[in-house]
Design an enzyme around this catalytic site. Structure first.
Site, PDB file in Angstrom:
ATOM      1  N   HIS A 627      -2.792  -4.089   4.160  1.00 65.58           N
ATOM      2  CA  HIS A 627      -2.344  -3.131   5.179  1.00 65.58           C
ATOM      3  C   HIS A 627      -2.096  -1.735   4.626  1.00 65.58           C
ATOM      4  O   HIS A 627      -1.867  -0.811   5.400  1.00 65.58           O
ATOM      5  CB  HIS A 627      -1.107  -3.662   5.913  1.00 65.58           C
ATOM      6  CG  HIS A 627       0.131  -3.711   5.066  1.00 65.58           C
ATOM      7  ND1 HIS A 627       1.396  -3.539   5.589  1.00 65.58           N
ATOM      8  CD2 HIS A 627       0.319  -3.908   3.736  1.00 65.58           C
ATOM      9  CE1 HIS A 627       2.293  -3.642   4.635  1.00 65.58           C
ATOM     10  NE2 HIS A 627       1.667  -3.870   3.505  1.00 65.58           N
ATOM     11  N   HIS A 628      -2.126  -1.529   3.302  1.00 72.80           N
ATOM     12  CA  HIS A 628      -2.023  -0.177   2.740  1.00 72.80           C
ATOM     13  C   HIS A 628      -3.390   0.495   2.588  1.00 72.80           C
ATOM     14  O   HIS A 628      -3.451   1.716   2.406  1.00 72.80           O
ATOM     15  CB  HIS A 628      -1.347  -0.211   1.374  1.00 72.80           C
ATOM     16  CG  HIS A 628       0.106  -0.564   1.424  1.00 72.80           C
ATOM     17  ND1 HIS A 628       0.991   0.064   2.266  1.00 72.80           N
ATOM     18  CD2 HIS A 628       0.830  -1.490   0.735  1.00 72.80           C
ATOM     19  CE1 HIS A 628       2.202  -0.458   2.097  1.00 72.80           C
ATOM     20  NE2 HIS A 628       2.125  -1.407   1.186  1.00 72.80           N
ATOM     21  N   ALA A 629      -4.474  -0.260   2.600  1.00 73.22           N
ATOM     22  CA  ALA A 629      -5.806   0.290   2.347  1.00 73.22           C
ATOM     23  C   ALA A 629      -6.244   1.162   3.517  1.00 73.22           C
ATOM     24  O   ALA A 629      -6.211   0.740   4.672  1.00 73.22           O
ATOM     25  CB  ALA A 629      -6.798  -0.836   2.119  1.00 73.22           C
TER      26      ALA A 629
END
Length: 892
Positions: A627-629
């Site tokens: 979910h950070h990408a």
């Protein structure tokens, strides 16, 4: 004096007389300079005016309040002066200590100390005596009215290990400059800056003039220690060493500071680093994609690392039978592709050439042919059913003849009552889900057309008739099961240092979760889907083409691409000796691509089966997280945004069944990449509960004002907690006042959950620090099943305490199965505690901003400052009243 403004005409007169009295008294000196003082003759002044007694009393009260505020401001000003003086004194003390250590080191090494005397010509005429911080602080505060205990110490959101100061010997102040430095702020800062500049110039000149002596000392074996000390003295700001990353034992005794990373803002430090990364990305344009950081100047680690070489990552696209057959111990980084379901035609070929001896067990016979999942019953074998659509006529004849062997006849004598329940289950799977038995990788989708149906229409009629004879009615509503996605190949994604203790994100995370699910019996109750690699086309729905090639194929496949278009300009050497894209996220060309594609592909496959109705819900035990990408940025252990890619695939593949998708992110870190992927999409609702700390917690995004843009305004709902440790009571308040009302208004067709468990208790402050119980995650999962017809799929994100994440995942899967009432059962403290003040303020801001987009949030402020038990009782009473009113209306 804003409170003197009024409609009365007499107020300006009073104000003017007060100003005259104030100017006549003058201003105080020192700390009171520039602050107006209310005259003591205010009562007489008010008596001379033609004011009513009530107005006079009001003015007197206001004057007293003003005097009190004035005294408070003076007190704050004095305390601020003391704090600044202490800070400046501490900076001076640190600079002098570094200078003395450098002098003593050079004297021991035989270097001429005259090179340093130029930098300290203003300080002392001889060697500086050690400075005692306690004595200096005592002298500094002796003239002030405050004391040291009143000083406030700023708190940081992370746990830092500051290097302890060496013990110093007390000494008498021999220089007048030591006591004159803290006179004013400008003098202290400018002098300290001057000392640092002189120190830097002296170090450079020393390196140029003494290169010959350094070479000789290197021969004697003393160069390494001198370079280490010099690097420490040159670094003004060093990143503190945090618990998740251990220093090598060989260097732990030499120094207690960690290497300053390229981006000083790291996930394990819980600091926002997006802006720093973007700035550094712009500054490093045109650099080679493979560039090693020089360790001589800006690194405190002296160990060497082998050159980055191209590995045989092409084996990920080779067939399994073409791969080398050597042992895994000889090829530690060789990663085999995840196998799809066995080729059924090949299985029948092996079946045809099999010489089955008399008396061989039927189970072993079927296991060899890979047909036991759907042909394990003697009743089916006695019918001599042909496998239409699977093999040619010759294979079917061979299978029919083999089915008449005496071994099968002997096994057919078993009573059919032993297989009655198994028969129902298998016939149900064959009739209702026959298309799912043959699945191929996305790379071979062209071959899937020959496997449209496992059984022909005639064979389906025979199966249906056989099911009716056994008492199974195919018209009954089938009972679907929960799907689980897992592949041990995802655990092979590891750093080249092969030491998992150096990295909090490692393969043991999913291994421990899967072991927990197996031990509790949940794996046996669920259906494990076949893990598949995501295709490049699927990944490119979120990420750019170059980014996808770089991290899904290999960086060497991008050598002919313009360097300015690459997502990564250079790799970093990590403190452990490995290779990373930043100081947190390691990269292994032999394993990262396969694991990242498997993580995204497994979630896509699981969600697709739930969307088609072949599974009721699911849990994807996958890594690396996602979910950070972002579209062109790998960050925070994430390479591909698994949830965002899956949502895009569902929108394209099932435009009717998944018209509206809700993404719930309860990871303790904000999912910056997921939010950006759907920032302007009104068909995707993104809701996140995360720690924010006013932007000081990684990644720094996710404030309450980030609500989306364009048509997607209002569809990004962030609940950013700041200050204090959040527990179940705070999350329950957010869930009932924000999450559930918005979900009910949105009416999603499908729900994806970024199920990060790093908010669970047991995580250090740098990685989460919250104290959410595992049962709370089970409770939230159970609540989500009330929406979207229960089509809920959870994808593992963060979580690094193995005991906590395995317990939380077990609670979530138990809630998805739905057979036990123990899932999500909260304790008494969680139900009866009130949320803390920080959470109340956050929820009030969220409701105030989003109630314009979601009318269901109106009136939710009253439900914030209540316990969960009180809210349930009120809700129950309201429901009972509504039922009574409905009954009365029906009777009338």
């Amino acid at each position: 004096m804003a409170f003197f403004s009024s409609s009365s005409s007499s107020f300006p007169v009073v104000f003017a007389r007060m100003e005259e009295a104030s100017s006549s008294t003058g201003s105080t000196g020192g700390a009171m300079a520039g602050i107006p003082v209310i005259p003591s003759t205010s009562a007489a002044l008010l008596a001379n005016t033609n004011l009513e007694p009530e107005r006079i009393a009001v003015l007197q009260t206001q004057l007293q309040e003003y005097r009190q505020k004035q005294m408070d401001l003076i007190g704050h000003f004095q305390r601020a002066q003391q704090e600044l003086s202490v800070q400046h004194m501490h900076n001076l003390y640190t600079a002098l200590q570094q200078q003395q250590q450098l002098q003593s080191l050079q004297e021991r090494s035989g270097i001429n100390p005259m090179l340093i005397s130029q930098t300290s010509e203003d300080a002392t005429s001889g060697p500086a005596a050690p400075l005692s911080l306690a004595n200096s602080l005592t002298n500094l505060l002796s003239s002030s009215n405050g004391n040291l205990s009143n000083l406030s110490v700023p708190q940081t959101p992370t746990k830092e290990h500051h290097p302890t100061l060496p013990p110093q010997q007390p000494s008498a102040p021999t220089s007048s400059r030591k006591s004159d430095l803290p006179r004013t702020n400008s003098t202290t800062i400018s002098q300290l800056t001057k000392d640092r500049l002189k120190n830097m110039i002296a170090n450079r000149s020393k390196g140029e003039s003494n290169s010959q002596s350094n070479l000789m000392s290197n021969v004697n074996g003393h160069d390494n220690s001198r370079r280490l000390k010099n690097s420490n003295s040159q670094m003004n700001v060093s990143s503190p060493h945090f618990e998740p990353y251990r220093l090598p034992t060989s260097l732990a005794n030499a120094h207690n500071l960690q290497q300053a990373s390229e981006f000083q803002l790291r996930k394990v430090n819980s600091e926002p680093n997006l802006k720093m990364k973007i700035r550094a990305k712009l500054l490093s344009k045109g650099n080679s994609p493979v560039q090693h950081v020089q360790q001589t100047n800006n690194s405190q680690f002296s160990f060497t690392h082998p050159q980055l070489k191209r590995s045989d990552s092409e084996t990920s696209n080779m067939p399994i039978d073409m791969l080398p057959s050597g042992s895994h111990s000889n090829i530690p980084h060789l990663m085999l592709p995840s196998p799809s379901l066995p080729n059924l035609a090949a299985a029948t070929g092996a079946f045809q050439n099999l010489n089955l001896p008399i008396g061989q067990d039927l189970t072993a016979f079927m296991a060899v042919a890979n047909l036991s999942p759907f042909l394990s019953l003697p009743s089916l074998l006695n019918k001599k059913l042909e496998l239409g659509g699977m093999t040619d006529e010759g294979d079917r004849n061979g299978f029919s003849s083999s089915a008449s062997n005496s071994s099968l006849a002997s096994n057919a004598s078993l009573g059919s009552h032993q297989y009655q329940s198994l028969l129902k289950q298998q016939i149900r799977d064959l009739v209702l889900r026959r298309k799912s038995l043959v699945r191929e990788d996305p790379e071979g989708e062209g071959m899937a057309e020959s496997y449209n149906g496992l059984f022909s229409h005639a064979k389906l009629q025979q199966l249906t008739a056989l099911a009716m004879e056994s008492g199974f009615n195919p018209k009954l509503e089938p009972t679907f099961s929960t799907g689980l996605g897992y592949d041990p190949l995802m655990a092979r994604h590891e750093c080249v240092c092969s030491n998992n203790s150096n990295h909090v994100e490692n393969g043991e995370r999913i291994q421990r979760i899967w072991s927990k699910l197996t031990e509790e019996g949940h794996v046996a109750k669920c259906e494990r889907i076949t893990a598949k690699k995501a295709s490049l086309e699927q990944l490119q729905m979120v990420h750019s083409q170059t980014y996808t090639t770089f991290f899904a194929v290999s960086p060497t496949a991008c050598l002919k691409i313009d360097a300015n278009a690459l997502p990564l300009k250079r790799f970093l050497q990590l403190p452990c000796g490995g290779i990373g894209i930043d100081s947190d996220t390691y990269f292994n060309d032999a394993s990262t691509q396969i694991a990242a594609r498997l993580a995204a592909g497994t979630l896509i496959e699981l969600s697709s089966q739930v969307a088609e109705g072949r599974l009721k819900n699911g849990f994807a035990c996958i890594r690396p997280p996602g979910h950070h990408a972002e579209a062109e940025q790998a960050l925070g252990f994430c390479f591909f945004n698994n949830v965002a890619v899956t949502a895009k695939v569902l929108q394209a593949k099932y435009p009717v069944q998944c018209a509206k998708i809700a993404i719930i992110d309860w990871d303790v870190h904000h999912g910056n990449g997921t939010q950006l992927s759907f920032d302007d999409d009104p068909n995707v609702l993104y809701m996140s509960l995360h720690r924010h700390d006013n932007g000081n917690f990684f990644p720094g995004t996710g404030s309450v004002t980030e609500i989306g843009k364009g048509a997607g305004k209002g569809f990004s709902v962030n609940i950013p907690f700041s200050g204090g440790v959040m527990k179940d009571a705070e999350y329950l308040a957010a869930w009932r006042t924000v999450v559930e009302p918005v979900l009910a208004s949105f009416c999603p067709d499908f729900i994806l959950v970024s199920a990060g468990f790093d908010a669970c208790h047991g995580h250090v402050n740098a990685l989460g620090g919250y104290e959410i119980t595992p049962e709370m995650f089970g409770y939230m999962t159970k609540c989500l099943l009330s929406y979207a017809n229960g089509k809920v799929v959870l994808a593992l994100e963060g979580g690094y305490n193995l005991d906590s994440i395995s317990a939380a995942a077990e609670q979530c899967v138990q809630a998805l199965i739905g057979e036990s009432d123990d899932a999500g059962r909260l304790c008494t403290d969680s139900l009866e505690n009130l949320p803390n003040q920080s959470a109340l303020e956050t929820l009030q801001k969220v409701i105030a901003i989003h109630k314009g987009f979601w009318p269901a949030l109106h009136g939710q402020e009253a439900a914030i400052n209540t316990t969960e038990m009180q809210w349930r009782n009120v809700k129950l009473q309201v429901q009972m009243q509504q039922q009574q009113q409905l009954q009365q209306q029906l009777q009338q």
